[in-house]
Motif scaffolding. Structure first.
Motif, short mmCIF file in Angstrom:
data_model
loop_
_atom_site.label_atom_id
_atom_site.label_comp_id
_atom_site.label_asym_id
_atom_site.label_seq_id
_atom_site.Cartn_x
_atom_site.Cartn_y
_atom_site.Cartn_z
N ILE A 176 -5.39 101.67 -3.45
CA ILE A 176 -6.09 102.85 -3.98
C ILE A 176 -7.43 103.01 -3.27
CG2 ILE A 176 -7.15 103.83 -6.07
CD1 ILE A 176 -5.07 102.09 -7.66
N ILE A 177 -7.64 104.18 -2.66
CA ILE A 177 -8.92 104.40 -1.98
C ILE A 177 -9.91 105.01 -2.98
CG2 ILE A 177 -8.12 106.64 -1.02
CD1 ILE A 177 -10.05 105.96 1.38
N ASN A 178 -11.10 104.39 -3.03
CA ASN A 178 -12.14 104.87 -3.93
C ASN A 178 -13.31 105.34 -3.08
OD1 ASN A 178 -13.93 105.26 -6.11
ND2 ASN A 178 -14.64 103.14 -5.96
N THR A 179 -13.44 106.65 -2.93
CA THR A 179 -14.50 107.21 -2.10
C THR A 179 -15.76 107.31 -2.95
OG1 THR A 179 -13.69 109.38 -2.74
CG2 THR A 179 -12.95 108.55 -0.62
N VAL A 180 -16.81 106.61 -2.55
CA VAL A 180 -18.04 106.58 -3.35
C VAL A 180 -19.09 107.47 -2.68
CG1 VAL A 180 -19.73 105.11 -4.50
CG2 VAL A 180 -17.45 104.20 -3.99
N ASN A 181 -19.77 108.25 -3.49
CA ASN A 181 -20.78 109.19 -2.98
C ASN A 181 -22.09 108.43 -2.70
OD1 ASN A 181 -22.72 111.16 -2.65
ND2 ASN A 181 -21.98 112.46 -4.31
N PRO A 182 -22.46 108.28 -1.42
CA PRO A 182 -23.67 107.50 -1.12
C PRO A 182 -24.96 108.19 -1.51
CG PRO A 182 -22.70 108.39 0.91
CD PRO A 182 -21.80 108.81 -0.22
N ARG A 183 -24.88 109.47 -1.90
CA ARG A 183 -26.11 110.18 -2.30
C ARG A 183 -26.50 109.89 -3.75
NH1 ARG A 183 -23.99 115.87 -0.24
NH2 ARG A 183 -23.86 115.44 1.98
N PHE B 261 -27.68 107.57 -6.99
CA PHE B 261 -28.67 106.49 -7.08
C PHE B 261 -27.95 105.16 -6.82
CE2 PHE B 261 -30.47 109.63 -10.16
CZ PHE B 261 -31.59 109.94 -9.40
N PRO B 262 -28.65 104.18 -6.19
CA PRO B 262 -28.01 102.89 -5.91
C PRO B 262 -27.36 102.27 -7.16
CG PRO B 262 -30.14 102.99 -4.84
CD PRO B 262 -30.01 104.26 -5.65
N GLU B 263 -28.00 102.45 -8.33
CA GLU B 263 -27.44 101.86 -9.56
C GLU B 263 -26.08 102.49 -9.88
OE1 GLU B 263 -30.52 103.50 -9.62
OE2 GLU B 263 -31.44 101.60 -9.00
N GLN B 264 -25.95 103.80 -9.59
CA GLN B 264 -24.66 104.46 -9.87
C GLN B 264 -23.59 104.03 -8.86
OE1 GLN B 264 -26.28 108.51 -9.88
NE2 GLN B 264 -25.49 108.77 -11.95
N THR C 233 -16.70 111.37 -11.01
CA THR C 233 -17.54 112.57 -11.17
C THR C 233 -19.00 112.13 -11.13
OG1 THR C 233 -17.66 112.38 -13.55
CG2 THR C 233 -15.83 113.65 -12.71
N SER C 234 -19.87 113.06 -10.76
CA SER C 234 -21.26 112.65 -10.53
C SER C 234 -21.95 112.13 -11.78
CB SER C 234 -22.10 113.81 -9.99
OG SER C 234 -21.35 114.62 -9.18
N GLY C 235 -21.45 112.54 -12.93
CA GLY C 235 -22.03 112.00 -14.16
C GLY C 235 -23.47 112.38 -14.34
N THR C 236 -23.73 113.69 -14.52
CA THR C 236 -25.12 114.12 -14.72
C THR C 236 -25.68 113.50 -16.00
OG1 THR C 236 -24.06 116.14 -15.44
CG2 THR C 236 -25.32 116.27 -13.41
N THR C 237 -24.79 113.23 -16.96
CA THR C 237 -25.22 112.49 -18.14
C THR C 237 -24.29 111.29 -18.28
OG1 THR C 237 -23.78 113.90 -19.45
CG2 THR C 237 -26.12 114.45 -19.45
N PRO D 49 -18.04 116.92 1.77
CA PRO D 49 -17.92 115.51 2.15
C PRO D 49 -16.59 114.89 1.73
CG PRO D 49 -20.05 115.94 1.13
CD PRO D 49 -19.22 117.17 0.92
N MET D 50 -16.14 113.94 2.52
CA MET D 50 -14.87 113.27 2.18
C MET D 50 -15.02 112.39 0.94
SD MET D 50 -13.38 112.58 6.02
CE MET D 50 -11.81 111.85 5.55
N PHE D 51 -16.28 112.22 0.47
CA PHE D 51 -16.46 111.50 -0.81
C PHE D 51 -16.58 112.48 -1.98
CE2 PHE D 51 -20.63 111.72 1.40
CZ PHE D 51 -21.32 112.56 0.53
N HIS D 52 -16.51 113.78 -1.72
CA HIS D 52 -16.58 114.75 -2.81
C HIS D 52 -15.17 115.30 -3.08
CE1 HIS D 52 -18.46 118.62 -4.68
NE2 HIS D 52 -18.00 117.79 -5.58
N VAL D 53 -14.51 114.70 -4.05
CA VAL D 53 -13.12 115.02 -4.40
C VAL D 53 -12.26 115.17 -3.13
CG1 VAL D 53 -11.78 116.08 -6.23
CG2 VAL D 53 -14.20 116.64 -6.03
N PHE D 54 -12.30 114.11 -2.30
CA PHE D 54 -11.44 114.06 -1.11
C PHE D 54 -11.58 115.32 -0.26
CE2 PHE D 54 -10.11 110.90 -4.03
CZ PHE D 54 -10.02 109.79 -3.20
#
Ligand code: ADP
Length: 546
Positions: free
Chosen positions: A90-97, A99-102, A184-188, A227-232
């Motif tokens: 399973i490929i998990n594309t993580v958004n590098p933009r 926060f590091p904690e997220q 999802t970016s998880g604004t909250t 981006p390839m990390f934004h919903v493929f």
């Protein structure tokens, strides 16, 4: 009685096999750094992807293992898409933009075992690596000669590939096997994972290629800026394989000048991105008085495309495909193609329809409901909570212990919308951004769309601010275009004949810039926090209310 047809599971590996077999000499072009272009073909990509499949096996990747990426749009990321899912992992594309904690949260929640990252992101990797105990290997997506210096023990992507052969048979998996994971970016709260399957990916890919989807073909030169990390990348790398289109991957430079350069050099015909990414391109074209010689279509989504942007692209000979969707819907759910009967309408009516978010194709069903869950009429006027269902819509979030998020079999999108009898959706707001004034709802997106049409406005946001009499009233927050001037009265005057009197913002605040989320959307949550000390002026602009 069962049919007599072949049982061939819908698998992601079949997309790349098809591209190799029937479009083997079609190019995939990547910009790895300014001026550094990598060019190869689907045949080469398939060969390297098979090597990568062997390399992943040597790293202990088995079915259902999670392999994460922190990377922009390049051919190496493309290879990972197909190799990881192809072997049944399973490929998990993580958004590098984020926060590091997220980022750290996502890697740990997904239980990524291998992380592949662009060397430019080494500082982020070094910050989080010690807190990601499950990650067995950090793989730098580069060649042996360009490996970055680090305290961490890194693996080199090209060396890994070089030490493995290209003989590999893609396994015949069950088509419902999980293929990919995106948060999802998880604004909250914490980001939430959406786990796609091979089947859902293939059905979504087929649907977006259709004429009333994104109308893709082997005659296209596609450059996904999403981006390839934004919903493929909104599924476009898969779609490029399905139709055999030339693919251009723009790497990390997404400023106006860099995008223009690649559009022209590679003669791109089709592109994709959120509205904010196009602000830079349009400004660049305008200031340098440039034309686009090959670009025909741009799919815009992720947030509402302002009608003024439609017009700017139309003046450049580019058709905007306005689309709506979300991580939970793979993401495409609607796009704005007209029907035969609409072609007879006057220009202004066609434009009005095309600036909506569009209608669903086969495979997506929509409805709007009121607060009690009662279905509202599809009259283009009533607005309510938008619900969606279909074979590429999620049932539950990853590791939510099987807790379905559905409401009577429908996914609640959190968007508020109108629907007309043809299924055209107009998103009026995220439900948390709707402005509730005196018991009525005001659409922030509508006001923003009008405000951005003012020639001196670069960007606009409308938020609800608490009001002693009306519960909430709209506040317009504006970024002026550089070198342009406009004041409160001029802006309110500009809006006055365009929107209902009681929708008129009570005040205008001018700012240097607006906050954006990691996927390039206006972050109204942050904006509300930034303006928490804002107080209404003594005399509100909307005198109609007093
Ligand atoms: P995130 O950006 O939080 O990771 P998504 O990319 O999944 O999440 O965002 C989905 C949301 O983006 C939708 O629910 C909707 O609010 C908004 N959105 C997407 N496309 C459009 C559009 N064309 N017009 C207005 N809003 C849109």
């Amino acid at each position: 009685m069962q049919g007599n047809m072949m049982q061939m599971p819908l698998l992601i590996s079949a997309l790349l096999r098809h591209a190799d077999a029937y479009h083997g000499d079609t190019e995939i072009v990547s910009r790895l750094a300014p001026g550094e272009i990598h060019r190869y073909t689907y045949r080469d990509a398939h060969r390297r992807t098979r090597r990568l499949a062997n390399a992943l096996g040597s790293l202990g990747v088995v079915q259902s293992s999670r392999v994460g990426t922190l990377a922009c749009n390049t051919h190496r990321h493309f290879e990972l898409y197909f190799a990881v899912s192809g072997v049944g992992a399973i490929i998990n594309t993580v958004n590098p933009r984020l926060f590091p904690e997220q980022v750290e949260y996502i890697i740990n929640h997904a239980e990524d075992e291998i992380m592949c990252f662009d060397p430019a992101l080494l500082p982020l990797v070094e910050k989080i690596a010690a807190r990601c105990p499950r990650v067995r290997a950090w793989v730098a997506l580069t060649g042996a000669g360009e490996m970055p210096e680090s305290e961490l023990e890194l693996l080199c992507y090209e060396s890994l590939l070089g030490s493995h052969g290209d003989r590999f048979e893609w396994p015949e998996l069950d088509e419902n096997t999980a293929s990919s994971l995106c948060y999802t970016s998880g604004t909250t709260g914490n980001p939430k994972g959406v786990l796609y399957s091979h089947r859902s990916t293939l059905l979504h890919t087929l649907a977006i290629c259709l004429p009333d989807g994104l109308d893709l073909s082997a005659r296209e030169v596609m450059m996904p800026v999403t981006p390839m990390f934004h919903v493929f990348s909104w599924g476009l790398p898969y779609a490029a394989c399905l139709v055999g289109a030339k693919l251009v991957l723009p790497g990390a430079q997404l400023d106006g000048a860099s995008l223009y350069d690649l559009f022209e050099k590679e003669q791109v015909t089709f592109t994709s991105g959120v509205p904010t990414v196009w602000l830079g391109l349009l400004e660049h074209l305008q200031s340098k008085k440039l034309k686009l010689s090959s670009l025909k279509r741009a799919v815009i989504g992720g947030s509402a495309c302002p009608p003024a942007m439609f017009d700017q692209f139309a003046d450049l000979g580019v058709e905007v495909i306005h689309a709506w969707g979300m991580t939970e819907t793979s993401p495409f759910a609607t796009s704005n193609h007209l029907k035969a009967k609409h072609l007879l309408l006057p220009e202004a009516d066609r434009r009005r329809l095309r600036t909506k978010q569009g209608r669903p194709g086969f495979g997506v069903e929509l409805k709007i409901v009121d607060g009690e869950g009662r279905e509202l009429p599809r009259d283009g006027v009533a607005f309510g909570d938008l619900l969606v269902r279909g074979p590429w819509v999620t049932v539950a979030y990853f590791k939510a212990d099987g807790d379905s998020v559905l409401r009577d079999g429908w996914f609640p999108t959190g968007d508020v919308a109108t629907l007309d009898e043809d299924g055209f959706v107009q998103i009026t707001d995220r439900s948390k951004d709707v402005i509730k004034s005196g018991g009525e709802w005001i659409s922030s997106i509508d006001i923003e769309n009008f405000a951005i049409a003012h020639p001196a406005v670069a960007e606009a946001a409308v938020i609800g601010v608490a009001h002693p009499k009306w519960a909430e009233r709209p506040l317009l927050v504006v970024v002026r275009k550089s070198g342009q001037d406009v004041d409160r009265e001029q802006l309110l005057g500009f809006l006055r004949d365009k929107i209902a009197k009681w929708w008129l913002p009570d005040d205008v605040v001018f700012v240097e810039s607006l906050p954006h989320t990691a996927t390039g959307k206006l972050s109204k949550l942050t904006l509300r926090q930034q303006l928490k000390d804002y107080r209404w002026p003594e005399v509100p602009a909307s005198t109609a209310l007093t």
